[in-house]
Scaffold this active site. Structure first.
Site, PDB file in Angstrom:
ATOM      1  N   CYS B 152       4.137 -11.904  31.942  1.00 37.11           N
ATOM      2  CA  CYS B 152       5.394 -12.666  31.988  1.00 37.11           C
ATOM      3  C   CYS B 152       6.605 -11.754  32.109  1.00 37.11           C
ATOM      4  O   CYS B 152       7.639 -12.146  32.629  1.00 37.11           O
ATOM      5  CB  CYS B 152       5.510 -13.619  30.808  1.00 37.11           C
ATOM      6  SG  CYS B 152       5.337 -12.887  29.188  1.00 37.11           S
ATOM      7  N   VAL B 156       9.521 -12.597  34.640  1.00 40.34           N
ATOM      8  CA  VAL B 156      10.888 -12.897  34.216  1.00 40.34           C
ATOM      9  C   VAL B 156      11.892 -12.033  34.984  1.00 40.34           C
ATOM     10  O   VAL B 156      12.945 -12.506  35.405  1.00 40.34           O
ATOM     11  CB  VAL B 156      11.050 -12.715  32.684  1.00 40.34           C
ATOM     12  CG1 VAL B 156      12.521 -12.830  32.286  1.00 40.34           C
ATOM     13  CG2 VAL B 156      10.229 -13.760  31.938  1.00 40.34           C
TER      14      VAL B 156
END
Lengths: 489, 509
Positions: B152, B156
Site C-alpha cells: 500500500c 499511496v
C-alpha cells in the site's frame, strides 16, 4: 609455544581463512555495488576486538530477500501488542494486523475480548475512500465503538500502518480529543512500516510513545506503598511464558515484581516503571530507550540480565542481587543452590547427546548473543551468529559471548544464509519460521528461536529443561537419517 | 519444584502447577484489573442479544476479519509459475508477513523479495529501489521471471510499475527481454483474492497481449484454481481427473510443487509451476475454467476478451459441484466423462448414503472466502445439513446474490442467512444468540470454538494449528470424500464427548 599448541593455532588460522574465503565466495554473486555494501555486514570475529567488525542498522538492499520486518512489527508486534488490557488498533489496511494476529505467542492470563485483547486483530480496515479523504473521522468513530463493545478496555493504542504517515492524518489530535471524551488513555504510535530500516525503529518509536503518552500523563503524585525490593521485569514478551519462568526466580529471591512488561502486562504495570527501585531489562534492543529515560528522569537504575542456561542465570541473579542488601544476596544464592540439582540433571541427561554439536544462529533482539551460554551449558558450540536488526552496541555486547573465529552476519539475506549453511553444515540452525523449512529440506535440524517453535518457556531454570529437550528433539530426530533413499547411498 | 529432567513440562503443563498459579494470583495485585465477578458479568453480557445489537452497529471498527490484503494473493499466484520470483514493490515488512503467513499454513519455505522502500522512497518515489531490486534479485536468485506486485505504501505514493520496470530494463538491471509480469495490488481495495486476480491478469496480459489466437483442434483447456490453500492437493487432483478424461489441461498458476518439495537434502527455491511455453500455448486453448470465479472476475473477463470460452465455477465441493465441473470440461472439449470418474462419483454418493443420518439436519455456521463458502454451502445442502450463518468478510455483490439464490433453491437453506462484509466478532454474537452445532472455517475460528463452545471443523485458509491438511484435496469426488470425513470425524468426536456419563457411548455408529 609447544608443537601441539602451534598446530592448534595453525588449525584455527586455517579455519578463519576458510571462513573468510566463504564470505568472499558468497559476495561474488552480487552485482558490484550491492556486493560492496554487503561486504561490510559479514565478518569473522577476532578475539580481543571491541566489536564484531560489521556494520549494522543500515538499510537492507532492495531485492535480496532480507529476513527483516518493519517498524509496525516492532511496535505493534513487539512492544505494544502484548499489553493485554488495552485495545491495539492496526490503523490502516487489513493485512498488517491479519498477518501478526496471535502469531508471536505473547502469553497472557485474561478473558480474550472481555478484559484482555491480545489474541485479536482489531483494525480500521482502510478502504480507498479512507486513503482519499483521510482516516481521522473513521478513527474518531472507531474509538467510540471500542468503548461500546469492549467496556473493560483500559486504553487504546493506535498502531500506524504505512498509509497513515503518507496521507497526512493527524492521529495525535484525534487521540487527544478522544482521550478526554472517553476518559481513557489513548496512545498514537507513528510506527508506519516504511520508517527506518527494520523493526528496530518501531521499538524506539514505541518506547517514545510510552514516555510521551503513558508516563507523562500518569499521576505519580498519588501515594504508592513501595518496598526496598520493588522491581519491574521489562522487555520480556512472555513468549511461551518466558516472563513467568523468570518472575518465579525473582520472587523466590525476595524481590517484589511490581510490574511486568510488556508480556502479560497491564497498562498499570507499565506505569509502574518509574516507581521501581530497579528496572530489569531482558531485551536490551527493544526497550533500552525507555530504561534510559526512566533512569535519567526518575533516577531508577536498570540492569541487563540473561536467563538462558544455568551459567548465565546464576551470573544474572547475582548481578541483580548486587543492587540489594544481604538478605537478597543470600536468597539469590539459595535460589541458585535450589535449582542446581535440576540443571545438573538436565545437563547429565542431554549433554551426552548434544556435546560438540555446531549451531548457527540468526535471530532478532538479544538472542543472537544471549542464548550462546545455554548452548554451551549443553556442550554445544555456536559457530555463526547475526542480528536481523541489531545496532553497534549489540555487536559490542556479542563479543562477550562468542569465540574467536565465529562467523558474523548482519541482516543476512536468505541467499547468504543458505550458502553459509551449505558449507558449514551446522548440526543445528536456530532462526525463524521463514528459514525453518528451507534448512530442514537441506537436512539440517532446525529450531525456531523467535516463537520457540511453539514450545517454551526457555527462560529460567524451568525453561532450560525445555530448551535442552527441544534441542535434543531437533538434532536427534530419526527423520534426519531418512533424507536419502537407501538405494541412492 | 514442578520441573524435572525426567519429565520435562513445557508451557502446556508447567503453568498449571501450583507454584505458577500462586504467581498469577500475586500478580493480580499489581494489574489493576476489575475483578473476576465483573469480568464474568461482561463476558456473559457479550453473549446476549443486547450486545449483538450493539456489535452489529459497528461501522468503523473491524474485529477479527476473515480476510487478508491484496499482495498476499499476488505472491501465491506468482509462486505458481515456473522459476518465478514474487517481488513486492514497497515496504519490506509486508513481504516478511506474506512469507511467514504461507510458511505457517503450508509448513514449507516461501520465497519472495521486497525492494525495501523507506522514508526517502516515500518522498522521491521508489524507482531507485526497483532499479537496484530487480538487478539484485536477478543476480542472486536467477529466476526465469520476476512477478511484481505492490504494497500500500507504493500505491499511496502512486508509483507506476510499468514505467519503473521499463526504466529498470533501460538501466540494465535485467535483460530487455526478461519477462516481468506485474500488477498493482492496493491493500485498501478488496482482499487477498483480489490481489490474486490482479496478478493472474498480469500474467495473462504479459503472455497474451498483442498475440493472435489460433484455436487448437485437440481437447485442450486451461484451469485456474484461484487463491486456494489446498492448491497442493487440489491441483494434483485436477490433473489426475483431466488425465482420466484425456483432456490436455494447463493449470495456470500451479504452486503444487513449490509448496510441497521433498526433504532430501536439497532446498529447491523453485519447483514445478506453469511454464512460459505453457502460458504461450494457453492462449490457443478452447477455454479456461476458473475454479473460483468470483475471485477471478477480472482474469475471466480478460480471457473472454481474448476470444476464449470461460467457465466460472465457485469452488466446487461435493457431488453436484464436481458434476458441474466435469460436465463443463466435457462441453468445452467434447471429451466424454469416463466410467472411472463415474465410479468415483458413485463411491462418494455411497459414502454420503452411509452417513446421511448423522448429517441430516445438523446446523452449521461457516466463514471464509466467497467461492469456498459457495462450494461448501452447496455441499452441506446436498448432505441434508443446514447452513445457518454464512459469513464472508470479503464478499462481493455477486457473492451475496449467488449465495441467496443457492439457499433459496433448497429446503435445507430456509433458515440460513448470508452475512456479507461481517467479521468474526459478528460471528461470535451470531453463535452466542443463535447457536449451531458446528462451525466451519480457518484456524482463526478456534477462538470462537473456545468462547462459545461450537466445535470447529477446519476447512479454509489459513490452517495454522493442524498439520498437512493442504496435502489432501477438497475438489473432485475424492476431495468431496475428504471434506465429508473431516465433517463426520468432528460430528462423531463431539457425540462421543457428549455421551460422557451416559449409556450412549456406542462402539458402532
Amino acid at each position: 609455544m609447544s608443537a601441539a599448541t602451534l598446530e592448534k593455532s595453525d588449525d584455527k588460522t586455517r579455519e578463519v581463512a576458510q571462513t573468510r574465503a566463504l564470505i568472499d565466495e558468497v559476495l561474488e554473486v552480487y552485482p558490484e555495488k550491492a556486493g560492496k555494501k554487503r561486504a561490510k555486514h559479514l565478518n569473522v570475529y577476532e578475539e580481543g576486538k571491541p566489536d564484531c567488525g560489521v556494520k549494522s542498522n543500515i538499510k537492507s538492499l532492495p531485492g535480496v530477500m532480507t529476513i527483516r520486518g518493519c517498524a509496525y512489527a516492532g511496535s505493534k508486534g513487539v512492544v505494544w501488542g502484548p499489553i493485554k488490557d488495552m485495545v491495539h488498533v492496526s490503523h490502516g489496511p487489513v493485512g498488517c494486523g491479519q498477518y501478526s494476529w496471535a502469531t508471536r505467542r505473547n502469553y497472557y492470563n485474561g478473558t480474550t475480548g472481555v478484559d484482555a485483547f491480545g489474541a485479536m486483530q482489531i483494525t480500521s480496515d482502510f478502504q480507498e475512500k479512507d486513503i482519499v479523504f483521510g482516516g481521522d473521522k473513521k478513527l474518531d468513530k472507531l474509538v467510540d465503538e471500542i468503548t461500546q463493545v469492549f467496556p473493560l478496555a483500559k486504553g487504546i493504542s493506535i498502531q500506524s500502518e504505512c498509509p497513515i504517515g503518507l496521507i497526512g492524518d493527524d492521529i495525535e489530535a484525534v487521540s487527544k480529543k478522544k482521550s478526554k471524551e472517553i476518559g481513557l488513555p489513548m496512545v498514537p504510535v507513528r510506527c508506519e512500516g516504511f520508517r527506518g530500516v527494520s523493526q528496530s525503529l518501531g521499538h524506539h518509536i514505541a518506547n517514545d510513545a510510552i514516555r510521551d503518552w503513558v508516563f507523562d500523563k500518569a499521576d505519580y503524585e498519588q501515594p504508592f506503598e513501595s518496598t526496598p525490593y520493588d522491581v519491574v521485569l521489562m522487555a520480556d514478551y512472555n513468549i511461551g511464558g518466558d516472563a513467568w519462568s523468570s518472575r518465579i526466580l525473582l520472587e523466590e529471591m525476595g524481590l517484589r515484581v511490581i510490574g511486568q512488561g510488556t508480556g502479560d502486562a497491564t497498562l498499570k504495570e507499565i506505569e509502574m516503571m518509574p516507581r521501581a527501585k530497579l528496572l530489569l531489562l531482558h531485551c536490551y534492543r527493544s526497550m533500552n530507550y525507555i530504561a534510559r529515560h526512566v533512569e535519567e528522569k526518575y533516577g531508577v537504575p536498570w540492569f541487563e540480565y540473561n536467563l538462558f542456561g544455568p551459567t548465565k542465570i546464576a551470573e544474572s541473579l547475582r548481578g541483580i542481587a548486587a543492587f540489594f542488601d544481604d538478605t537478597i544476596k543470600e536468597k539469590a544464592e539459595q535460589v541458585i543452590a535450589k535449582y542446581t540439582a535440576l540443571s545438573q540433571a538436565v545437563i547429565d541427561k542431554y549433554k551426552p547427546r548434544l556435546a560438540g554439536k555446531k549451531v548457527m544462529l540468526y535471530v532478532g533482539g538479544l538472542r543472537p548473543r544471549h542464548v550462546v551460554g545455554a548452548y554451551e551449558d549443553l556442550g554445544m558450540e555456536v559457530v555463526g551468529t547475526g542480528y536481523e536488526f541489531g545496532h553497534g552496541d549489540d555487536y559490542q555486547r556479542t563479543t562477550h559471548y562468542v569465540k574467536d573465529g565465529t562467523l558474523i552476519y548482519d541482516d543476512v539475506s536468505s541467499f547468504e544464509l543458505e550458502k553459509f549453511a551449505e558449507k558449514i553444515r551446522p548440526d543445528l540452525m536456530a532462526s525463524g519460521v521463514k528459514e525453518k523449512y528451507i534448512f530442514q529440506k537441506m537436512g539440517i535440524p532446525f529450531r525456531q528461536m523467535h516463537s520457540w517453535d511453539y514450545s517454551g518457556p526457555y527462560h529460567g531454570f524451568d525453561g532450560f529443561a525445555i530448551f535442552a529437550r527441544d534441542m535434543d528433539m531437533a538434532i536427534n530426530s530419526p527423520v534426519w537419517g531418512m533424507t536419502k533413499a537407501p538405494w541412492k547411498k | 519444584m514442578p520441573q524435572s529432567a525426567e519429565k520435562v513440562l513445557d508451557h502446556a503443563g508447567l503453568f498449571k502447577e501450583p507454584e505458577y498459579q500462586e504467581i498469577f494470583e500475586r500478580k493480580k495485585d499489581f494489574e489493576g484489573g476489575c475483578g473476576a465477578a465483573r469480568v464474568q458479568e461482561i463476558a456473559d453480557w457479550t453473549k446476549t442479544a443486547e450486545y449483538r445489537e450493539i456489535n452489529f452497529k459497528r461501522e468503523a471498527l473491524v474485529i477479527n476479519p476473515a480476510k487478508a490484503c491484496q499482495p498476499l494473493g499476488a505472491v501465491l499466484c506468482a509462486s505458481g509459475f515456473e522459476g518465478t520470483l514474487p517481488y513486492v514493490h514497497g515496504s519490506q515488512g509486508c513481504v516478511a508477513y506474506f512469507r511467514s503467513h504461507f510458511n505457517r499454513h503450508f509448513k514449507e519455505p516461501c520465497s519472495a523479495v521486497s525492494d525495501s522502500m523507506t522514508e526517502d522512497a516515500a518522498v522521491f518515489g521508489g524507482l531507485n529501489n526497483m532499479v537496484d531490486g530487480l538487478a539484485n534479485a536477478h543476480a542472486l536468485y536467477k529466476p526465469k521471471m520476476i512477478a511484481v506486485s505492490t504494497t500500500c505504501m507504493a500505491e499511496v505514493i502512486g508509483d507506476d510499475l510499468d514505467a519503473f520496470i521499463k526504466t529498470a530494463k533501460q538501466k540494465g538491471s535485467i535483460p530487455e527481454d526478461f519477462r516481468v509480469p506485474f500488477a498493482h495490488t492496493p491493500s485498501f481495495v478488496g482482499s487477498h483474492v483480489t490481489g490474486y486476480d490482479n496478478m493472474l491478469k498480469g500474467f495473462l496480459t504479459s503472455f497474451w497481449d498483442g498475440r493472435t489466437r489460433a484455436e487448437v483442434s485437440t481437447p485442450t483447456i486451461n484451469i485456474n484454481g484461484g487463491f486456494d490453500g489446498y492448491c497442493v492437493a487440489n491441483n494434483r487432483e485436477l490433473k489426475r481427473m483431466m488425465k482420466e478424461m484425456e483432456v490436455e489441461a494447463t493449470i495456470i498458476s500451479d504452486p503444487s510443487e513449490v509448496f510441497d518439495t521433498p526433504t532430501d537434502g536439497e532446498f529447491r527455491m523453485y519447483a514445478g509451476g506453469t511454464t512460459a511455453a505453457q502460458m504461450e500455448a494457453a492462449l490457443n486453448a478452447k477455454g479456461t475454467v476458473f475454479m473460483q470465479g468470483i475471485s477471478a472476475a477480472k482474469s475471466a473477463e480478460y480471457v473472454e476478451k481474448a476470444g476464449q470460452k470461460r467457465v466460472s465455477l465457485n469452488c466446487p465441493v461435493g457431488v453436484t459441484g464436481t458434476d458441474a465441473f466435469l460436465m463443463a470440461v466435457s462441453e468445452l472439449t467434447g471429451q466424454p466423462i469416463p466410467a472411472s470418474l463415474e465410479l468415483e462419483r458413485g463411491r462418494l454418493v455411497d459414502a454420503i448414503a452411509d452417513s446421511q443420518a448423522h448429517l441430516h439436519g445438523k446446523r452449521f455456521a461457516l466463514f471464509g472466502d466467497p467461492d469456498m463458502l459457495l462450494g461448501l454451502t452447496a455441499f452441506l445442502l446436498e448432505l441434508g445439513a443446514e447452513p445457518v450463518h454464512i459469513l464472508c468478510t470479503n464478499a462481493t455483490k455477486e457473492w451475496t446474490e449467488k449465495i441467496n439464490k443457492l439457499l433459496a433453491a433448497s429446503p435445507f437453506g430456509k433458515d440460513a442467512k448470508a452475512w456479507p462484509g461481517k467479521d468474526l466478532w459478528h460471528m461470535r454474537s451470531l453463535l452466542a444468540t443463535e447457536p449451531v452445532d458446528f462451525l466451519i472455517g480457518s484456524s482463526h475460528g478456534k477462538y470462537l470454538e473456545r468462547d462459545i463452545g461450537t466445535p470447529l471443523i477446519r476447512i479454509g485458509f489459513p490452517i495454522f494449528d493442524r498439520h498437512h491438511h493442504h496435502r489432501f484435496p477438497i475438489w473432485g469426488y475424492q476431495g468431496g470424500l475428504n471434506v465429508l470425513v473431516k465433517i463426520l470425524d468432528k460430528i462423531f468426536d463431539t457425540l462421543d464427548a457428549q455421551t460422557e456419563g451416559t449409556a450412549s457411548f456406542d462402539l458402532v455408529r
